[in-house]
Motif scaffolding. Structure first.
Motif, PDB file in Angstrom:
ATOM      1  N   PHE A 199      43.169  44.121  48.762  1.00  0.00           N
ATOM      2  CA  PHE A 199      44.170  43.483  48.040  1.00  0.00           C
ATOM      3  C   PHE A 199      45.277  44.544  47.416  1.00  0.00           C
ATOM      4  O   PHE A 199      45.150  45.616  47.305  1.00  0.00           O
ATOM      5  N   LEU A 200      46.202  43.744  47.153  1.00  0.00           N
ATOM      6  CA  LEU A 200      47.479  44.202  46.454  1.00  0.00           C
ATOM      7  C   LEU A 200      47.750  43.616  45.024  1.00  0.00           C
ATOM      8  O   LEU A 200      47.866  42.482  45.411  1.00  0.00           O
ATOM      9  N   PHE A 201      47.756  44.077  44.062  1.00  0.00           N
ATOM     10  CA  PHE A 201      48.351  43.145  42.816  1.00  0.00           C
ATOM     11  C   PHE A 201      49.350  44.143  41.940  1.00  0.00           C
ATOM     12  O   PHE A 201      49.300  45.456  41.648  1.00  0.00           O
ATOM     13  N   THR A 202      50.444  43.226  41.519  1.00  0.00           N
ATOM     14  CA  THR A 202      51.476  44.075  40.872  1.00  0.00           C
ATOM     15  C   THR A 202      52.056  43.031  39.781  1.00  0.00           C
ATOM     16  O   THR A 202      51.950  41.856  40.103  1.00  0.00           O
ATOM     17  N   ASP A 203      52.304  43.742  38.547  1.00  0.00           N
ATOM     18  CA  ASP A 203      52.764  42.978  37.485  1.00  0.00           C
ATOM     19  C   ASP A 203      54.101  43.695  36.826  1.00  0.00           C
ATOM     20  O   ASP A 203      54.094  44.973  36.779  1.00  0.00           O
ATOM     21  N   TRP A 204      54.827  43.022  36.337  1.00  0.00           N
ATOM     22  CA  TRP A 204      56.348  43.451  35.815  1.00  0.00           C
ATOM     23  C   TRP A 204      56.548  42.679  34.646  1.00  0.00           C
ATOM     24  O   TRP A 204      56.394  41.393  34.574  1.00  0.00           O
ATOM     25  N   ASN A 205      56.913  43.230  33.515  1.00  0.00           N
ATOM     26  CA  ASN A 205      57.053  42.739  32.321  1.00  0.00           C
ATOM     27  C   ASN A 205      58.229  43.023  31.517  1.00  0.00           C
ATOM     28  O   ASN A 205      58.528  44.216  31.859  1.00  0.00           O
TER      29      ASN A 205
END
Length: 357
Positions: free
Chosen positions: A273-279
């Motif tokens: 899996f790959l997970f990315t978050d941008w805020n």
């Protein structure tokens, strides 16, 4: 409830760092309430509910000082009392347009009982904030647009009367409670989730939030840091105070946004899996007053996580990175005798292994 707090100060510039200050606080609170709620289905598609609550609060606050680190001497115990009773309520409604779309609304009134601030290590007075009241409204829409796309949208507004605010720092390095005559807020929120496939999920959310202090007669002492560029109007009767009328609430950005993506590649027994978050958040002000030095422009920060996990999530191994673009920004400040800001965490990489038992 009974709360006891002891505050000690130590002379860190002297050998063995002897104690040179001691203050104490005690607060006794008695509170009780009675409430009732009612929910009614007017039809299969329309449901309403409401409630009412009566609250009664009584507080007795005592504070004193045996030793002062700034040479002010001892201070005999000072006692303050406050009580308040309030009737709060809320009304809710939900209307089902169809099996995939709902509209809801809510109106409510609430309160916060009087509060005390008596950290007397550096100050000599107990400050009290009177009862705070809030009237709020919200209207929203929840929808399943397709089997793979859903979203929520809402708008809101609130009006606060006698909001309890904390003025911190300043020349005396002392926390003081104040009441703002009115504080107004409004905005909207939206969030969406799109399942492109069982292995790829996007989420997107954001909000606009407008807050404003409305009190032409409220003045506070700004920070005592040398060279501080204060932007608020000076009180014509006392140059040590400034007006905060029209300012936003501290640490309340107008714009907030978040984006996430999770993708995976199935394999026997689990998945890669790959997970990315941008805020993102827009400009914020750290204190009740406004100054050039204690504001932070908008910031944008992202994270990344890559690894392997079993389908039951009982085992996972992953590499991660936080603040991967290595953004540097301030999260807050100290305005007592210098222009100090404390900053976010730097870019960080690591490995993690988790096993559920």
């Amino acid at each position: 409830e009974q709360l006891d707090i002891d505050t000690y100060n130590f002379d860190t510039l002297t050998q063995n760092r002897p104690q040179n200050g001691y203050a104490y606080q005690n607060q006794k609170t008695t509170a009780w309430a009675g409430f009732a709620t009612l929910e009614y289905d007017f039809s299969e598609r329309f449901r309403g509910s409401g409630g009412v609550r009566y609250s009664k609060d009584e507080k007795e606050f005592t504070a004193g000082r045996d030793e002062s680190p700034i040479g002010a001497g001892a201070l005999d115990p000072v006692t303050e009392k406050a009580d308040a009773d309030f009737v709060s309520w809320d009304v809710n409604a939900l209307f089902r347009l169809n099996e995939n779309h709902n509209i809801y609304g809510r109106a409510a009134q609430g309160f916060r009982a009087p509060s005390f601030q008596g950290r007397l290590l550096f100050g000599d007075v107990i400050t009290k904030a009177d009862t705070e009241e809030i009237l709020s409204f919200e209207l929203g829409w929840k929808a399943n647009f397709t089997k793979k796309l859903r979203g929520n949208i809402s708008v809101y507004m609130f009006n606060m009367k006698d909001q309890q605010l904390t003025a911190v720092g300043g020349e005396a390095n002392f926390n003081q409670l104040v009441n703002a005559d009115k504080t107004n807020g409004s905005g909207f929120e939206a969030e969406f989730e799109w399942m492109l496939s069982p292995q790829a999920i996007f989420t997107l959310g954001g909000s606009y939030n407008k807050t404003e202090i409305d009190d032409p007669n409220l003045f506070i002492a700004p920070g005592a840091a040398a060279g501080l560029t204060v932007l608020d109007p000076v009180n014509p009767d006392d140059a040590s105070l400034v007006s905060i009328d029209g300012n936003t609430l501290p640490n309340a950005p107008e714009w907030v946004g978040v984006f996430t993506f999770r993708g995976s590649i199935p394999r026997e027994g689990g998945e890669w899996f790959l997970f990315t978050d941008w805020n993102y958040r827009s400009e914020v002000n750290f204190f009740l007053y406004e100054s050039v030095e204690f504001m932070q422009d908008g910031v944008f920060e992202g994270g990344l996580r890559i690894g392997w996990t079993t389908y039951d999530r009982g085992f996972e191994v992953a590499a991660f990175g936080r603040n991967i673009t290595d953004e540097l920004y301030r999260n807050g400040g100290i305005d007592f005798n210098n222009r100090t800001g404390f900053v976010n965490e730097p870019r960080t990489f690591g490995m993690e292994i988790r096993k559920a038992f």
